[in-house]
Write an enzyme that holds these catalytic residues in place. Structure first.
Site, PDB file in Angstrom:
ATOM      1  N   GLU A 209       0.953  -1.186  -0.076  1.00 51.32           N
ATOM      2  CA  GLU A 209       0.151   0.130  -0.174  1.00 51.32           C
ATOM      3  C   GLU A 209       0.568   1.200   0.034  1.00 51.32           C
ATOM      4  O   GLU A 209       0.538   2.311   0.656  1.00 51.32           O
ATOM      5  CB  GLU A 209      -0.983  -0.007   1.096  1.00 51.32           C
ATOM      6  N   HIS A 471      -1.586  -1.510  10.445  1.00 50.39           N
ATOM      7  CA  HIS A 471      -1.117  -2.956  10.643  1.00 50.39           C
ATOM      8  C   HIS A 471       0.180  -2.842  11.532  1.00 50.39           C
ATOM      9  O   HIS A 471       0.854  -1.837  11.570  1.00 50.39           O
ATOM     10  CB  HIS A 471      -0.586  -3.243   9.250  1.00 50.39           C
TER      11      HIS A 471
END
Length: 483
Positions: A209, A471
């Site tokens: 990402e 995350h």
């Protein structure tokens, strides 16, 4: 941010004929500078409209509307940005007309080699050095364009990229690039630990990402002089069968301490909803690691990010099957008969966990019979030390969730895990074993016929990027032994 070049401070070692194939990859994604110049021009023409739309989208994110004076800010921002979009459209149309056909000649990644003064790590020379450890890191950074990042309760992608770079730099400086020490003999069962810092002695870094190219370039500026070559801006753009128009790349970025020989990217043909705009797929590279009996030692890395929507398990299963086919094809096409293969590692954000009933198909996929997952004992069974890696989005701005050390302390307790980690989609763990959802994986396998055998030594769950992404980072120390 000041970027000290730690490569200059390392003591050079005798490395005759190393690397064996220098400058194996071309830096530019285009075969000649004219096409590269036209591509850069198309991006310049597209940027004003892209920036205005990005900021406009950010104004309408739920996290913005819910704040005090939220709707006033939305309307005021829209009133300013909409005219900018209209003004920039003529330039954007010209840029798009130039950008689309150029994709035919574009290689699906950019490669940034290390500086000329770079000193490569000492090559591995078994049997004199019978074993060597390699340290891998994977992390989903959510470095989306500004407007999209707001929908994940994150913002300021460029500033977060700077902070991520600082955390990586701190880890690289602290390790001073000594070869990681190995346990002798290797442990029968890998260990796991939760740390507020990144693993020391990183050899390979795979990030997901990193969609914003400006953020990617900031990370490249940190990684290239302090770790080694970087592959970024990965993806196949433009019109695709479906039909789809891919306006976002894969978001993958790979950095290596060792020389890279070959690289390829393949885009998944199946995507749906918001993922249809992104060029998710598999980035495969071959790295030079050393020399044994006059023959090269290589390792294979396969980095990926699978389809995101929870309800689309059938799409993820098809992507997993494609992954395995592409892995086999890449390794078969690029392996020479005289090469020794140290490892084949598949890592990234697979977007399914090993605890939710909704992911039963993915949990039983044949991937796990081909590659070893050191955190997994079986379907819906994890190692006692394994942790979820996706954070609770509603708590991302909490002071504890923004501090690496405070988040680490919180996650050591079940109460903290339940508060700050995302839980199973349906059902729940028994109270004594609540771990959260682990979407990030580092798996490995031994290549048949190789005299080199990899074994997992240590898995690390890191809160070093607390406040910067949704995350946890995940590391693996892999010990390879020459028999």
């Amino acid at each position: 941010m000041s970027l000290p070049d730690i490569s200059r401070r390392r003591s050079p070692v005798p490395q005759e004929d190393w690397p064996l194939t220098p400058n194996a990859l071309r830096p530019s994604p285009f075969p000649n500078p004219v096409l590269q110049a036209l591509y850069s021009l198309s991006r310049v023409l597209l940027f004003p409209t892209y920036w205005s739309l990005d900021q406009l989208l950010g104004c309408w994110a739920p996290s913005v509307r819910s704040k005090s004076l939220g709707w006033f800010k939305v309307l005021a921002g829209s009133g300013v940005l909409l005219p900018l979009v209209v003004v920039g459209l003529p330039l954007a149309l010209v840029g798009l007309a130039l950008w689309l056909p150029l994709q035919v000649w574009r290689r699906p990644f950019c490669y940034q080699p290390p500086p000329a003064c770079w000193v490569w790590p000492q090559p591995w020379h078994p049997p004199a050095e019978r074993r060597r450890c390699f340290v891998f890191l994977t992390a989903n950074l959510c470095l989306l364009p500004h407007g999209l990042a707001h929908f994940n309760n994150l913002s300021h992608s460029l500033q977060r990229a700077e902070a991520v770079g600082a955390a990586l730099l701190d880890s690289l400086q602290s390790s001073q690039y000594r070869v990681s020490e190995c346990s002798q003999p290797p442990p029968r069962v890998p260990g796991g630990e939760l740390k507020a810092t990144l693993p020391m002695g990183l050899d390979f870094v795979c990030l997901q990402e990193v969609f914003d190219l400006r953020a990617a370039r900031r990370l490249v500026r940190v990684l290239v002089p302090n770790l080694g070559p970087v592959i970024y801006d990965v993806g196949t753009f433009g019109l695709m069968a479906g039909p789809y128009i891919k306006v976002l790349g894969s978001g993958l970025l790979l950095a290596s301490r060792y020389p890279l020989l070959r690289a390829t990217f393949r885009c998944f043909p199946n995507a749906r909803r918001e993922d249809a705009m992104a060029s998710k797929g598999l980035l495969s590279v071959q790295a030079q690691l050393g020399i044994v009996d006059g023959h090269p030692i290589v390792g294979y890395l396969h980095c990926t990010h699978l389809h995101a929507p929870v309800e689309d398990g059938h799409i993820r299963c098809k992507q997993l099957t494609l992954l395995l086919e592409w892995v086999e094809e890449f390794e078969a096409e690029n392996r020479q008969s005289d090469e020794a293969v140290a490892f084949s590692v598949l890592l990234g954000d697979l977007n399914f966990d090993n605890c939710s009933q909704d992911h039963a198909k993915e949990q039983g996929h044949k991937l796990f019979s081909c590659f070893q997952d050191p955190c997994r004992l079986g379907v819906c069974q994890e190692q006692p030390w394994a942790l979820g890696t996706i954070l609770n989005s509603s708590m991302l701005r909490h002071s504890i969730a923004c501090s690496p050390e405070m988040l680490r302390r919180a996650l050591r307790q079940e109460k903290g895990r339940r508060l700050y980690l995302s839980g199973p989609l349906h059902g729940s763990y028994p109270a004594q074993s609540w771990k959260g959802r682990r979407l990030d994986y580092i798996t490995y396998r031994r290549v048949p016929g190789s005299r080199l055998s990899p074994e997992a030594e240590q898995v690390t769950f890191s809160t070093a990027f607390a406040g910067l992404t949704d995350h946890l980072a995940m590391g693996l120390k892999l010990q390879v032994v020459c028999s």
